[in-house]
Design an enzyme around this catalytic site. Structure first.
Site, mmCIF file in Angstrom:
data_model
loop_
_atom_site.group_PDB
_atom_site.id
_atom_site.type_symbol
_atom_site.label_atom_id
_atom_site.label_comp_id
_atom_site.label_asym_id
_atom_site.label_seq_id
_atom_site.Cartn_x
_atom_site.Cartn_y
_atom_site.Cartn_z
ATOM 1 N N GLY A 1 1.643 -0.953 8.595
ATOM 2 C CA GLY A 1 1.995 -1.436 7.259
ATOM 3 C C GLY A 1 3.464 -1.767 7.110
ATOM 4 N N GLN B 1 8.043 -5.294 -3.735
ATOM 5 C CA GLN B 1 6.792 -4.670 -4.156
ATOM 6 C C GLN B 1 6.464 -5.016 -5.607
ATOM 7 O OE1 GLN B 1 8.059 -0.705 -3.133
ATOM 8 N NE2 GLN B 1 6.746 -0.635 -1.319
ATOM 9 N N ALA C 1 5.980 0.562 8.807
ATOM 10 C CA ALA C 1 5.872 0.394 10.258
ATOM 11 C C ALA C 1 6.555 -0.901 10.700
ATOM 12 C CB ALA C 1 4.406 0.387 10.675
ATOM 13 N N CYS D 1 4.612 3.776 -2.821
ATOM 14 C CA CYS D 1 4.592 5.143 -2.282
ATOM 15 C C CYS D 1 5.095 6.171 -3.289
ATOM 16 C CB CYS D 1 5.461 5.214 -1.024
ATOM 17 S SG CYS D 1 4.747 4.396 0.403
#
Length: 466
Positions: free
Chosen positions: A195, A124, A198, A54
């Protein structure tokens, strides 16, 4: 050589970063396609890993040439994002060697996140590396780089928790929402998306006693998500009613605008957590009466520079940077040691074969074991000495002496993707740190600019003076 390009929230507006990262899920393959289209005799890139989150888009390269590697990445991002190439160049910084290593280890440890010390980034980065590994775009250099990153992140999280102290960005966002609402227990919630944010948000909301919790997914993935978490589903026709009844909206689908101002007209006091880089919210929602919007930029968590945990975290990063450097120095003498071991092993095998023709049975077995034990002892000291010399900066001296003493050519020993020079090619200047990509001028272009500078006023129109 090790090279990286980075574009992140530290240097870019989130809207620009959003545009840059669109299509980033295809960037790994796009790099391979762009390189293949160049049809050069020798590939510029030996390997690459794409880290897209992000808050950042970063590409780590094992490349033969600095500027050519950068050009390939800019071409590939231009293709995947659909942006103008000059704009893409303006968005990226580039560096090589130690600054790259330090940056990745700080990123993996959460030291460069919007929410300092947040937990998601380590996972990530690991997922990005695994994706590249499965695609076959990693090399031993990149493997070593990322394995050290994982170890660094783990050490920082356990020994020097800073900022969010290993908590997720979603948890920090919910802290802010709780402060706005006076707590989350029994608050009605609508989650938009299924995702990572969430999932983390749903789990945290359940722990905090929020409810009822309903889920709307523009992608249609709601059934599996709500079943796993024991939540309620909202269909497209129920979205406005769900918004009107929600006190907290967690918007994290990242699929573009689905929450328009008119959908909130029946809503009362509502807190909206806008957590997707590609926002679900129309900008005018922020101006509606009774609606409080908290976005990614509002989640900043920091700590003072002198904080003991932060100081220790940075020390761990520096220790890991040095550990990686030493490992790469040792790897430079590995081909020499491998060649010597092969020479010794071949000689030993020949002698064992000769003995077996003269001696048989248990005697031959004992002689073979004795020969191998002796050779293992003989090889131990040279191997340890080679490692020590490499770690203290004498790898080149060792390899030269190796050639002189043993006459073994190791130039073809290492696989093509595992050969790494310590410095850039002589014709190419070595960058001292991070620099904007549009300010990196290849040697040939630099020479042309220098000639233009002495030829007249036209030199004032340098393309790098932006």
């Amino acid at each position: 050589m090790l090279v990286a390009l980075r574009a992140s929230h530290e240097h870019l507006d989130l809207d620009v970063l959003d545009a840059l990262t669109r299509g980033a899920d295809t960037l790994l393959s796009a790099l391979g396609e762009v390189q293949a289209e160049r049809a050069e005799e020798q590939a510029v890139l030996d390997g690459w890993v794409v880290v897209s989150t992000c808050n950042r888009l970063e590409v780590y390269l094992d490349t033969q040439r600095f500027h050519d590697g950068i050009e390939l990445v800019i071409d590939a991002v231009t293709r995947t994002s659909g942006l103008d190439r000059d704009l893409v160049s303006l968005c990226f910084d580039a560096a090589m060697d130690a600054p790259v290593t330090r940056h990745l280890y700080e990123v993996s440890s959460g030291l460069r996140s919007v929410v300092l010390g947040e937990a998601e980034i380590a996972g990530q980065v690991r997922a990005a590396y695994e994706t590249a590994r499965r695609a076959g775009t990693t090399t031993s250099l990149l493997h070593d780089l990322f394995q050290h990153a994982f170890r660094c992140a783990k050490r920082v999280a356990t020994q020097a928790p800073v900022g969010a102290a290993g908590r997720s960005g979603a948890a920090i966002a919910l802290d802010r929402a709780a402060a706005e609402l006076g707590g989350l227990e029994d608050r009605s919630v609508l989650i938009v998306g299924t995702g990572a944010y969430a999932r983390l948000g749903a789990a945290d909301l359940l722990r905090r006693g929020a409810g009822p919790i309903r889920v709307y997914s523009p992608s249609g993935r709601t059934p599996g998500f709500v079943e796993r978490h024991g939540l309620e589903t909202v269909g497209p026709e129920e979205l406005e009613a769900a918004l009107a009844g929600a006190e907290l909206v967690l918007a994290a689908s990242g699929r573009g605008t689905s929450l328009f101002p008119e959908r909130f007209l029946g809503a009362g006091r509502t807190v909206v957590l806008d957590l997707a880089l590609h926002s679900d919210l129309h900008p005018l929602v922020r101006h509606l009466k009774g609606i409080t919007v908290l976005g990614l930029a509002d989640l900043h968590v920091s700590t003072r520079d002198g904080d003991p945990a932060l100081v220790l975290a940075r020390e761990i990063v520096e220790e890991t940077v040095e550990a990686f450097r030493l490992q790469q120095e040792v790897r430079r003498v590995d081909p020499a040691m491998a060649a010597l071991r092969r020479e010794v092993a071949d000689s030993a095998d020949a002698e064992v074969d000769r003995l077996r023709r003269e001696v048989s049975g248990e005697t031959a077995e004992q002689l073979e074991r004795s020969i191998h034990r002796i050779l293992a002892k003989v090889m131990h000291n040279p191997a340890e000495r080679a490692k020590h010399l490499a770690e203290t900066g004498f790898a080149d001296t060792y390899v030269e002496a190796f050639h002189t003493i043993f006459g073994i050519d190791i130039s073809a020993d290492a696989p093509e993707g595992d050969r790494h020079d310590a410095v850039a090619e002589p014709s190419e200047p070595r960058p001292a740190g991070w620099m904007r990509v549009d300010h990196t001028v290849p040697p040939s272009a630099a020479a042309e600019l220098a000639r233009a500078a002495v030829s007249g006023p036209a030199a004032q129109q340098s393309p790098t003076s932006r």
